[in-house]
Design an enzyme around this catalytic site. Structure first.
Site, PDB file in Angstrom:
ATOM      1  N   ASN A 184       0.853  -1.192   0.000  1.00 44.53           N
ATOM      2  CA  ASN A 184       0.000   0.000   0.000  1.00 44.53           C
ATOM      3  C   ASN A 184       0.894   1.248   0.000  1.00 44.53           C
ATOM      4  O   ASN A 184       1.539   1.569   1.002  1.00 44.53           O
ATOM      5  CB  ASN A 184      -0.905  -0.038   1.239  1.00 44.53           C
ATOM      6  CG  ASN A 184      -1.874   1.115   1.279  1.00 44.53           C
ATOM      7  OD1 ASN A 184      -1.523   2.234   0.953  1.00 44.53           O
ATOM      8  ND2 ASN A 184      -3.102   0.836   1.697  1.00 44.53           N
ATOM      9  N   ASP A 231      -1.370  -3.469   9.934  1.00 44.52           N
ATOM     10  CA  ASP A 231      -2.713  -3.833   9.497  1.00 44.52           C
ATOM     11  C   ASP A 231      -3.644  -2.817  10.132  1.00 44.52           C
ATOM     12  O   ASP A 231      -3.572  -2.549  11.329  1.00 44.52           O
ATOM     13  CB  ASP A 231      -3.086  -5.269   9.884  1.00 44.52           C
ATOM     14  CG  ASP A 231      -4.148  -5.792   8.925  1.00 44.52           C
ATOM     15  OD1 ASP A 231      -3.828  -5.994   7.735  1.00 44.52           O
ATOM     16  OD2 ASP A 231      -5.311  -5.964   9.345  1.00 44.52           O
ATOM     17  N   PHE A 264      -5.222   8.684   1.449  1.00 45.04           N
ATOM     18  CA  PHE A 264      -5.592   7.482   0.692  1.00 45.04           C
ATOM     19  C   PHE A 264      -6.774   6.821   1.396  1.00 45.04           C
ATOM     20  O   PHE A 264      -7.256   7.301   2.432  1.00 45.04           O
ATOM     21  CB  PHE A 264      -4.390   6.526   0.584  1.00 45.04           C
ATOM     22  CG  PHE A 264      -3.955   5.918   1.895  1.00 45.04           C
ATOM     23  CD1 PHE A 264      -3.158   6.636   2.783  1.00 45.04           C
ATOM     24  CD2 PHE A 264      -4.339   4.637   2.269  1.00 45.04           C
ATOM     25  CE1 PHE A 264      -2.765   6.089   3.999  1.00 45.04           C
ATOM     26  CE2 PHE A 264      -3.941   4.069   3.478  1.00 45.04           C
ATOM     27  CZ  PHE A 264      -3.151   4.807   4.340  1.00 45.04           C
ATOM     28  N   GLY A 265      -7.220   5.719   0.831  1.00 44.82           N
ATOM     29  CA  GLY A 265      -8.249   4.910   1.484  1.00 44.82           C
ATOM     30  C   GLY A 265      -9.504   5.717   1.825  1.00 44.82           C
ATOM     31  O   GLY A 265     -10.116   6.355   0.976  1.00 44.82           O
ATOM     32  N   TYR A 266      -9.877   5.657   3.090  1.00 42.25           N
ATOM     33  CA  TYR A 266     -11.121   6.296   3.552  1.00 42.25           C
ATOM     34  C   TYR A 266     -10.898   7.749   3.996  1.00 42.25           C
ATOM     35  O   TYR A 266     -11.795   8.368   4.582  1.00 42.25           O
ATOM     36  CB  TYR A 266     -11.700   5.491   4.721  1.00 42.25           C
ATOM     37  CG  TYR A 266     -12.120   4.080   4.365  1.00 42.25           C
ATOM     38  CD1 TYR A 266     -13.408   3.799   3.927  1.00 42.25           C
ATOM     39  CD2 TYR A 266     -11.227   3.013   4.477  1.00 42.25           C
ATOM     40  CE1 TYR A 266     -13.800   2.495   3.608  1.00 42.25           C
ATOM     41  CE2 TYR A 266     -11.606   1.707   4.164  1.00 42.25           C
ATOM     42  CZ  TYR A 266     -12.896   1.462   3.726  1.00 42.25           C
ATOM     43  OH  TYR A 266     -13.278   0.179   3.416  1.00 42.25           O
ATOM     44  N   ASP A 267      -9.719   8.321   3.749  1.00 44.67           N
ATOM     45  CA  ASP A 267      -9.397   9.649   4.285  1.00 44.67           C
ATOM     46  C   ASP A 267     -10.396  10.740   3.887  1.00 44.67           C
ATOM     47  O   ASP A 267     -10.679  11.635   4.677  1.00 44.67           O
ATOM     48  CB  ASP A 267      -7.982  10.082   3.843  1.00 44.67           C
ATOM     49  CG  ASP A 267      -6.900   9.494   4.738  1.00 44.67           C
ATOM     50  OD1 ASP A 267      -7.221   9.043   5.854  1.00 44.67           O
ATOM     51  OD2 ASP A 267      -5.732   9.496   4.316  1.00 44.67           O
ATOM     52  N   LYS A 294      -2.505  15.311   9.907  1.00 47.16           N
ATOM     53  CA  LYS A 294      -2.789  13.869  10.048  1.00 47.16           C
ATOM     54  C   LYS A 294      -1.665  13.182  10.839  1.00 47.16           C
ATOM     55  O   LYS A 294      -1.923  12.350  11.698  1.00 47.16           O
ATOM     56  CB  LYS A 294      -2.964  13.210   8.667  1.00 47.16           C
ATOM     57  CG  LYS A 294      -3.353  11.749   8.779  1.00 47.16           C
ATOM     58  CD  LYS A 294      -3.645  11.049   7.460  1.00 47.16           C
ATOM     59  CE  LYS A 294      -4.002   9.581   7.739  1.00 47.16           C
ATOM     60  NZ  LYS A 294      -4.062   8.749   6.535  1.00 47.16           N
TER      61      LYS A 294
HETATM   62  P1  ITT Z   1      -1.053  -4.142   2.880  1.00 46.49           P
HETATM   63  O1  ITT Z   1      -1.803  -5.336   3.460  1.00 46.49           O
HETATM   64  O2  ITT Z   1      -0.207  -4.505   1.685  1.00 46.49           O
HETATM   65  O3  ITT Z   1      -0.306  -3.372   3.934  1.00 46.49           O
HETATM   66  P2  ITT Z   1      -3.728  -3.062   2.485  1.00 46.49           P
HETATM   67  O4  ITT Z   1      -4.229  -1.825   1.832  1.00 46.49           O
HETATM   68  O5  ITT Z   1      -4.346  -4.378   2.049  1.00 46.49           O
HETATM   69  O6  ITT Z   1      -2.147  -3.099   2.272  1.00 46.49           O
HETATM   70  P3  ITT Z   1      -4.794  -3.455   5.142  1.00 46.49           P
HETATM   71  O7  ITT Z   1      -5.113  -4.885   4.885  1.00 46.49           O
HETATM   72  O8  ITT Z   1      -4.175  -3.072   6.450  1.00 46.49           O
HETATM   73  O9  ITT Z   1      -3.811  -2.877   4.035  1.00 46.49           O
HETATM   74  O10 ITT Z   1      -6.137  -2.613   4.918  1.00 46.49           O
HETATM   75  C1  ITT Z   1      -6.212  -1.303   5.390  1.00 46.49           C
HETATM   76  C2  ITT Z   1      -7.516  -0.687   4.895  1.00 46.49           C
HETATM   77  O11 ITT Z   1      -7.845   0.431   5.715  1.00 46.49           O
HETATM   78  C3  ITT Z   1      -7.388  -0.154   3.468  1.00 46.49           C
HETATM   79  O12 ITT Z   1      -8.643  -0.169   2.857  1.00 46.49           O
HETATM   80  C4  ITT Z   1      -6.939   1.275   3.705  1.00 46.49           C
HETATM   81  O13 ITT Z   1      -7.297   2.095   2.647  1.00 46.49           O
HETATM   82  C5  ITT Z   1      -7.685   1.634   4.993  1.00 46.49           C
HETATM   83  N1  ITT Z   1      -6.857   2.549   5.796  1.00 46.49           N
HETATM   84  C6  ITT Z   1      -5.873   2.209   6.678  1.00 46.49           C
HETATM   85  N2  ITT Z   1      -5.257   3.299   7.143  1.00 46.49           N
HETATM   86  C7  ITT Z   1      -5.848   4.344   6.554  1.00 46.49           C
HETATM   87  C8  ITT Z   1      -5.635   5.720   6.610  1.00 46.49           C
HETATM   88  O14 ITT Z   1      -4.662   6.256   7.337  1.00 46.49           O
HETATM   89  N3  ITT Z   1      -6.401   6.506   5.871  1.00 46.49           N
HETATM   90  C9  ITT Z   1      -7.375   5.988   5.087  1.00 46.49           C
HETATM   91  N4  ITT Z   1      -7.643   4.690   4.958  1.00 46.49           N
HETATM   92  C10 ITT Z   1      -6.875   3.862   5.685  1.00 46.49           C
END
Ligand code: ITT
Length: 214
Positions: free
Chosen positions: A18, A78, A161-164, A184
């Site tokens: 990620n 994780d 990224f993600g849910y930010d 952040k």
């Molecule tokens: P790795 O396993 O390769 O590390 P991944 O994206 O699959 O990558 P996870 O299994 O830990 O990682 O899933 C984390 C989820 O939570 C993923 O959907 C992220 O986008 C979200 N997430 C985690 N930390 C975040 C953050 O700081 N801001 C926004 N979303 C986050």
């Protein structure tokens, strides 16, 4: 004594693909080390995250990479978003919330749809990050960090990224997607976990210790 230039800093491998996490770790740990992730090991197989908790999956990822890269400390993260009014979902399934082909965007859309009819306290949520350091297949340290906030009704901001872009931390009127990265990094789940584990990382990356274990 002159301080070390970035190129002289020790390298810490992180068991992640990620890029958002890697970017944050490189900023959060910039005084301690440089970081590398699984994009530097393109043939390393997919790690199956079969755990039922964030801590279990972080252990699985850290131990798997630490068996391949012997005698070095390996970090894994994780993390996930927990919405108590949805029974804790998406939680440990945050990455694949909208199915096997999930993207960050499809995950956010699914969450906003599930929360459409909910307001006020029912939109309360927290991010949690579990960090594990392992070496040669053994866990050396495990910590976690949390940040509370709420899920907004619409997406705002393109940072992070993600849910930010749908998470507004408590005490702020903007989402992590709108707030500067420095904000952040003061309050996030990951920053809080890193603050707990960085003394261990510094100790494990001391040149004398790395030499002894090779
Ligand atoms: P790795 O396993 O390769 O590390 P991944 O994206 O699959 O990558 P996870 O299994 O830990 O990682 O899933 C984390 C989820 O939570 C993923 O959907 C992220 O986008 C979200 N997430 C985690 N930390 C975040 C953050 O700081 N801001 C926004 N979303 C986050």
């Amino acid at each position: 004594m002159p301080s070390r230039t970035p190129a002289q800093k020790p390298v810490l491998w992180i068991a992640t693909r990620n890029r958002g996490k890697t970017r944050e770790f490189s900023q959060l740990l910039r005084g301690v080390c440089r970081v590398r992730d699984l994009h530097g090991l393109p043939y390393f197989p997919e790690i199956r995250e079969s755990g039922k908790t964030l801590a279990a999956n972080a252990r699985i990822k850290a131990c798997a990479l630490s068996r391949a890269l012997a005698n070095r400390p390996i970090l894994a993260d994780d993390s996930g978003l927990v919405v108590p009014s949805l029974g804790g979902r998406p939680g440990v399934y945050s990455a694949r919330f909208s199915g096997p082909q999930a993207t960050d965007h499809s995950n956010r859309i699914k969450l906003l749809r599930l929360l459409r009819a909910k307001s006020g306290v029912l939109r309360t949520a927290y991010f949690e990050a579990c960090l594990v350091i392992a070496q040669n297949g053994a866990v050396l340290s495990s910590v976690s960090g949390r940040v509370w906030g709420r899920i907004t009704h619409v997406e705002s901001g393109s940072r992070g990224f993600g849910y930010d872009s749908i998470f507004q931390p408590k005490g702020f009127s903007r989402t992590f997607g709108e707030l500067p990265a420095a904000t952040k990094h003061r309050i996030s789940h990951r920053a809080r976990a890193v603050a707990k584990i960085s003394p261990t990382i510094s100790r494990l990356l001391k040149p004398s210790r790395l030499r002894k274990s090779t």
